[in-house]
Design an enzyme around this catalytic site. Structure first.
Site, short mmCIF file in Angstrom:
data_model
loop_
_atom_site.label_atom_id
_atom_site.label_comp_id
_atom_site.label_asym_id
_atom_site.label_seq_id
_atom_site.Cartn_x
_atom_site.Cartn_y
_atom_site.Cartn_z
N CYS A 1 43.21 36.91 42.08
CA CYS A 1 43.68 37.75 40.98
C CYS A 1 45.17 38.04 41.09
CB CYS A 1 42.87 39.04 40.87
SG CYS A 1 42.49 39.81 42.42
N THR B 1 45.51 46.58 35.95
CA THR B 1 46.96 46.45 36.16
C THR B 1 47.72 47.50 35.34
OG1 THR B 1 46.75 44.11 36.67
CG2 THR B 1 48.91 44.86 35.92
N GLN C 1 38.15 47.70 42.85
CA GLN C 1 37.12 46.95 43.59
C GLN C 1 35.98 47.84 44.07
OE1 GLN C 1 36.81 43.71 43.86
NE2 GLN C 1 38.84 42.99 43.27
N SER D 1 38.68 48.84 36.26
CA SER D 1 38.74 47.63 35.43
C SER D 1 37.32 47.19 35.08
CB SER D 1 39.46 46.54 36.22
OG SER D 1 39.51 45.36 35.48
N ALA D 2 37.15 46.68 33.84
CA ALA D 2 35.80 46.31 33.39
C ALA D 2 35.33 44.95 33.93
CB ALA D 2 35.78 46.27 31.85
#
Ligand code: PLP
Length: 379
Positions: free
Chosen positions: A325, A70, A179, A199-200
């Site tokens: 999410c 984000t 993704q 993103s992790a």
């Protein structure tokens, strides 16, 4: 339990949890400190940066750490628009982006930027011909996600990059790869994106850690003011244990990507074939056949998605209605709306999302439980 909600988040690998715990306890130095304890933390940070850069064939200098996908997306969109506002105010995007992008674009619109959406077809694909037509001399930013989090549609970002750079080399191209990372190969030497977001926690890494790829020479204005960490791009004390955990997860996930994908395809195929066998007239597959295997959107007739979700939960099967999410909303998702999925189907949309550890037996059990649910709710 059966966990088919891996696009919402994944269970961290055991070695990631162990590494984060060990570094949090033993290497808590601040990498900005001048003493040797800080320098040790800085070494761990730079080693992680190199490992992560290698997974996308980038230069470590081009990696900036953030608090997650984000933040990276907010930074990419708002920071590049601010840096380029003298060249124009026109921005192109798609209506099926993650809310991190859509809400950032709304903020820009309220500031006077002109945000134009490309259309998507019934499977969620953009049309690169339309992108070519809509690209203007004053287009400062194009924002397209690589893989959609609700349906798994894979956008032609490589082709889009060529179109953008041929049409207007000054336009910044941002790709949300949250993704896609660890599931599709990403090679920054081939992809004509200037900025990418990662993103992790979607790849068995820790929550609250992400990164931005920023191609050398790309103009961007920081959105976080403070101590000037991350080469002035992103102020704030750097989360060294989390970043090391991210690198650990990424090396493992990217390394076993092909093997995981082979397994995931079998789980997906099994679920689809069991559903088709058990309730052929009561399901509609929304995901494209050539989408990301790990994400499968299915609509069920005459039963609301929340009812299905909670009924599955009673058998310890965890899925998502739309996208978990983006918050606990009950309304029909913007992605399903943009794809024009007709009303009786759109109400009963479930997202199944898989990881390398899921099995075909789990898929069969899930289909069996779904058959019982559908029979119960239509009696
Ligand atoms: N982009 C996509 C496509 C996502 O699926 C998500 C998931 O939440 C995000 C961005 C946001 O990432 P994060 O949860 O790390 O903020």
């Amino acid at each position: 339990m059966i966990y088919f909600d891996n696009s919402a988040t994944t269970r961290p690998y055991k070695e990631v949890v162990d590494l984060v715990a060990k570094l949090s306890w033993e290497e808590f130095g601040n990498p900005a400190s001048l003493h040797s304890f800080g320098i040790r933390a800085e070494r761990i940070l730079e080693q992680s940066r190199k490992q992560l850069a290698d997974t996308i064939k980038a230069d470590p200098e081009e990696i900036i750490f953030t608090s997650g996908g984000t933040e990276a997306i907010n930074f990419a969109i708002k920071g590049s628009a601010e840096a380029l506002k003298r060249s124009g105010k026109h921005i192109l995007s798609t209506p099926i982006e993650h809310p991190a992008a859509l809400e950032s674009l709304k903020v820009l619109e309220n500031m006077g930027y002109e945000v134009e959406m490309l259309s998507v077809d019934g499977k969620g694909f953009i049309d690169t011909g339309e992108l070519k037509k809509k690209l203007r001399k004053d287009t400062i930013l194009v924002n397209i996600m690589m893989v959609n989090n609700e349906t798994g549609v894979i956008q032609p970002v490589e082709e889009a990059g060529h179109i953008i750079k041929a049409g207007n080399p000054g336009t910044v191209f941002h790709v949300d790869a949250v993704q896609a990372y660890g599931k599709l190969p990403i090679d920054m030497r081939r992809l004509k994106a200037d900025i990418m977001s990662f993103s992790a926690h979607k790849i068995h890494g820790p929550r609250g850690v992400g990164m931005m790829y920023l191609r050398n020479g790309t103009k961007i204005r920081p959105i976080m003011s403070g101590g000037g960490q991350e080469k002035q791009y992103r102020s704030g004390t750097v989360n060294v244990p989390g970043i090391a955990g991210f690198a650990c997860a990424a090396v493992k996930k990217v390394g076993q990507m092909d093997q995981d994908n082979r397994n995931i395809i079998m789980v997906r195929e099994r679920l689809i074939s069991e559903l088709k066998k058990r309730m052929p007239d009561r399901i509609r597959i929304n995901s494209p056949e050539d989408g990301l295997p790990g994400i499968l959107s299915v609509s069920f007739s005459s039963v609301k998605s929340e009812v299905i979700l909670h009924a599955l939960e009673l058998s310890e099967i965890y899925v998502s209605s739309g996208s978990a999410c983006s918050a606990k909303k009950n309304s029909i998702s913007h992605v399903i709306k943009a794809m024009n999925i007709p009303a009786p189907w759109s109400d009963g949309t479930i997202r199944f999302s898989f990881c390398g550890e899921n099995t075909e037996e789990e898929a069969e059990t899930c289909a069996r439980v779904l058959e019982d649910i559908m029979n119960t709710f239509t009696l």
